[in-house]
Enzyme design. Structure first.
Site, PDB file in Angstrom:
ATOM      1  N   GLY A  14      38.745  45.491  37.171  1.00 13.37           N
ATOM      2  CA  GLY A  14      38.624  44.855  38.473  1.00 13.37           C
ATOM      3  C   GLY A  14      38.968  43.449  38.389  1.00 13.37           C
ATOM      4  N   ILE A  19      35.346  37.264  40.616  1.00 21.47           N
ATOM      5  CA  ILE A  19      35.086  36.875  39.366  1.00 21.47           C
ATOM      6  C   ILE A  19      35.850  37.582  38.056  1.00 21.47           C
ATOM      7  CG2 ILE A  19      32.993  36.997  37.584  1.00 21.47           C
ATOM      8  CD1 ILE A  19      31.282  36.526  39.948  1.00 21.47           C
ATOM      9  N   ASP A  64      41.516  54.020  38.425  1.00 18.14           N
ATOM     10  CA  ASP A  64      40.318  54.125  39.086  1.00 18.14           C
ATOM     11  C   ASP A  64      39.489  54.344  37.950  1.00 18.14           C
ATOM     12  OD1 ASP A  64      38.268  55.301  40.144  1.00 18.14           O
ATOM     13  OD2 ASP A  64      39.253  56.846  41.215  1.00 18.14           O
ATOM     14  N   ASN A  91      33.947  44.871  34.521  1.00 15.04           N
ATOM     15  CA  ASN A  91      33.664  44.202  35.273  1.00 15.04           C
ATOM     16  C   ASN A  91      33.905  44.893  36.712  1.00 15.04           C
ATOM     17  OD1 ASN A  91      33.755  41.365  37.030  1.00 15.04           O
ATOM     18  ND2 ASN A  91      35.624  42.447  37.649  1.00 15.04           N
ATOM     19  N   SER A 144      24.707  41.567  37.419  1.00 13.46           N
ATOM     20  CA  SER A 144      24.285  40.408  38.408  1.00 13.46           C
ATOM     21  C   SER A 144      22.780  39.884  38.503  1.00 13.46           C
ATOM     22  CB  SER A 144      24.557  41.330  39.678  1.00 13.46           C
ATOM     23  OG  SER A 144      24.255  40.374  40.670  1.00 13.46           O
ATOM     24  N   TYR A 157      23.581  49.236  44.425  1.00 10.91           N
ATOM     25  CA  TYR A 157      24.163  47.925  43.760  1.00 10.91           C
ATOM     26  C   TYR A 157      23.263  47.487  42.818  1.00 10.91           C
ATOM     27  CZ  TYR A 157      26.610  43.886  42.677  1.00 10.91           C
ATOM     28  OH  TYR A 157      27.288  42.715  41.980  1.00 10.91           O
ATOM     29  N   LYS A 161      23.611  47.853  38.737  1.00 11.46           N
ATOM     30  CA  LYS A 161      23.751  46.451  37.888  1.00 11.46           C
ATOM     31  C   LYS A 161      22.670  46.215  37.009  1.00 11.46           C
ATOM     32  CE  LYS A 161      27.700  45.049  39.165  1.00 11.46           C
ATOM     33  NZ  LYS A 161      28.796  44.837  38.260  1.00 11.46           N
ATOM     34  N   ASN A 195      31.755  38.991  48.986  1.00 13.12           N
ATOM     35  CA  ASN A 195      30.471  38.424  49.717  1.00 13.12           C
ATOM     36  C   ASN A 195      31.028  37.651  50.833  1.00 13.12           C
ATOM     37  OD1 ASN A 195      30.819  35.855  48.503  1.00 13.12           O
ATOM     38  ND2 ASN A 195      29.492  36.609  46.678  1.00 13.12           N
TER      39      ASN A 195
END
Length: 252
Positions: A14, A19, A64, A91, A144, A157, A161, A195
Site C-alpha cells: 500500500g 501514510i 493484491d 501497511n 491505527s 476497521y 487494526k 479520510n
C-alpha cells in the site's frame, strides 16, 4: 544520528498513497531501495519515480495482498530485482464506514481480508525470507489509534487494526531468535486520501484537533523519519514496541 539504510531492500505494501507512500519515501531518503506493492499500477509508477529522485532503486509491483500466490510472486520479483529483503512494511489497508446494524458480512470480510489477512500473508512471506537469509531484518506493521479508542461505524476497521497489534507482537517474540525485529506503528489523525471526507467536515476536524495536544492533524511527510528509525538495522534491541505517532491524541 540519522539512520543509514544504504544497501537495504525495503518493501511497503500500500505504498503508493497516504501514510504508506510517506513511509516509502522516508526509507528511500535514508538510502534504501524500495519496492511498492499495491494494486494501482499508475500510482505505483508515480511513487517509483518520486523514490528514484533520491538516487536509489525502486520497483512497483501490482499486488493484491489478499491473494496468497500474488504475494509470493511479488516477493520473488522484488528479491530478484532489488536483492535480499532487509525491511518489510505491512501497511495495506482499507476502511468502509458502516453502522454495525447495517454492516453486511461481505463488508466485514472484505475489510478484514485486506487489513488483517493481507498483513498475515505478507508478513509470513517476509518472515520466510528473513529466516532463510539468516542475517536478520526489520518488520513494521501499521495499525491505527482506532485500536485504542474505537469509532462509530468502524467495527471492521477497528477489529482489523486491533488484530494487527497482536500479529506484530507475536512476530516480535517469534522472530527475535532470527534477529528479526518487528514493531507496530500506530498513526493518529493524518491527512490522507482515505479520510478526505472527514477533512471536509470542519466540525469533525475541530473536534479531533481540539482533543489532540498539538492541535492539528499530521502531514504524511511527518512519517519520513519514523520509517527510517523503525527500519534502522543498528537498533538491534528495539522490537515488540508500539510506536504511537498521534500528536498526543491517545493520552489526552
Amino acid at each position: 544520528m540519522a539512520a543509514d539504510l544504504t544497501g537495504t531492500t525495503a518493501v511497503v505494501t500500500g505504498g503508493n498513497n497516504g501514510i504508506g507512500r510517506a513511509l516509502a519515501v522516508g526509507l528511500a531518503k535514508a538510502g534504501a531501495d524500495v519496492a511498492i506493492w499495491a494494486r494501482n499500477a499508475e500510482r505505483n509508477a508515480q511513487t517509483v519515480a518520486e523514490i528514484e529522485t533520491f538516487g536509489v532503486k525502486a520497483l512497483g509491483v501490482s499486488c493484491d495482498v489478499t491473494d496468497e500466490q500474488a504475494v509470493i510472486a511479488a516477493m520473488d520479483e522484488t528479491v530478484a530485482t532489488l536483492g535480499p529483503l532487509g525491511c518489510f512494511v505491512a501497511n495495506s489497508g482499507i476502511s468502509i464506514e458502516t453502522p454495525i446494524v447495517d454492516m453486511s458480512f461481505d463488508t466485514w470480510r472484505h475489510v478484514l481480508a485486506t487489513n488483517l489477512d493481507g498483513a498475515f500473508l505478507c508478513t509470513r512471506e517476509a518472515a520466510r525470507r528473513f529466516v532463510d537469509q539468516g542475517v536478520g531484518g526489520s518488520m513494521i506493521v501499521v495499525s491505527s489509534t482506532i485500536s485504542r479508542y474505537g469509532g462509530a461505524g468502524m467495527a471492521a476497521y477497528g477489529a482489523s487494526k486491533t488484530g494487527v497489534l497482536g500479529l506484530g507482537r507475536t512476530l516480535a517474540v517469534e522472530l527475535a531468535r532470527h534477529r528479526v525485529r518487528c514493531n507496530v506503528l500506530v498513526p493518529g489523525w493524518t491527512k490522507t486520501a482515505m479520510n478526505e471526507h472527514l477533512q471536509a467536515d470542519e466540525r469533525f476536524v475541530r473536534a479531533t484537533s481540539g482533543r489532540t495536544p498539538v492541535r492539528r492533524w499530521a502531514e504524511p511527510e511527518e512519517f519520513h523519519d519514523i520509517a527510517a528509525f523503525l527500519a534502522d538495522p543498528s537498533l538491534t534491541f528495539h522490537t515488540g514496541n508500539e510506536v504511537i505517532v498521534d500528536g498526543g491524541y491517545t493520552i489526552y
